[in-house]
Design a protein around this motif. Sequence first.
Motif, PDB file in Angstrom:
ATOM      1  N   VAL A  65      61.339 -10.077  38.693  1.00  0.00           N
ATOM      2  CA  VAL A  65      61.750 -11.468  38.530  1.00  0.00           C
ATOM      3  C   VAL A  65      63.031 -11.536  37.695  1.00  0.00           C
ATOM      4  N   GLY A  66      63.988 -12.307  38.189  1.00  0.00           N
ATOM      5  CA  GLY A  66      65.259 -12.487  37.502  1.00  0.00           C
ATOM      6  C   GLY A  66      66.353 -11.565  37.991  1.00  0.00           C
ATOM      7  N   ARG A  73      68.181 -14.327  44.320  1.00  0.00           N
ATOM      8  CA  ARG A  73      67.583 -14.065  43.011  1.00  0.00           C
ATOM      9  C   ARG A  73      66.089 -13.885  43.232  1.00  0.00           C
ATOM     10  N   VAL A  74      65.509 -12.883  42.587  1.00  0.00           N
ATOM     11  CA  VAL A  74      64.067 -12.647  42.706  1.00  0.00           C
ATOM     12  C   VAL A  74      63.357 -13.702  41.859  1.00  0.00           C
ATOM     13  N   THR A  75      62.566 -14.545  42.510  1.00  0.00           N
ATOM     14  CA  THR A  75      61.841 -15.589  41.780  1.00  0.00           C
ATOM     15  C   THR A  75      60.346 -15.270  41.666  1.00  0.00           C
ATOM     16  N   THR A  76      59.840 -14.404  42.521  1.00  0.00           N
ATOM     17  CA  THR A  76      58.458 -13.923  42.426  1.00  0.00           C
ATOM     18  C   THR A  76      58.458 -12.453  42.821  1.00  0.00           C
ATOM     19  N   ALA A  77      57.797 -11.643  41.997  1.00  0.00           N
ATOM     20  CA  ALA A  77      57.634 -10.224  42.330  1.00  0.00           C
ATOM     21  C   ALA A  77      56.210  -9.832  41.949  1.00  0.00           C
ATOM     22  N   ASP A  78      55.326  -9.867  42.917  1.00  0.00           N
ATOM     23  CA  ASP A  78      53.939  -9.464  42.746  1.00  0.00           C
ATOM     24  C   ASP A  78      53.829  -8.091  43.408  1.00  0.00           C
TER      25      ASP A  78
END
Length: 154
Positions: A65-66, A73-78
């Motif tokens: 994220v970020g 832009r990475v807003t969610t990384a699960d």
Amino acid sequence: MAYVRTVPLPYVDTHTTVVPAGADVVWRTIGEVMRRSFAGRAGAGYARLVGVADRTTSGPHTPAVGSTVRGFRVTTADPLRELVLTGRHRFSAYTLTLRLAPEGPGRTRVSAETRAVFPGPAGKLYRLLVIGSGAHAAVMRRMLTSISAPKGAR
């Protein structure tokens, strides 16, 4: 630059593939493919032309994220499950959501869902040029083909 949006973006399409590797290998491969896909001179020129908000790549190689890749832009990384990339430029605001799901031993289903809004007359023309022409679908197929051949797969 704010990426907060209270209403989901309109659905554009979903592309899916099954990768002959576990989710851990696929997750790393997605990070590598995303960094490579938007890196070259053509990507830089396109980013300038449309005025993307995020023009550089930053952060770790594994999606976090970020971190950014050109245009997103990475807003969610699960990890091993879902990666949401958000972006915007003069003609559109968009998200690309990559979802991973087990598809049997040593196999992972990857789906890439695109959502976007194309405001105003210029946005409508851009949508026609990118979505209507099939260019977006071709880029998504190429990205999934790259993800489908991960290093370290069995």
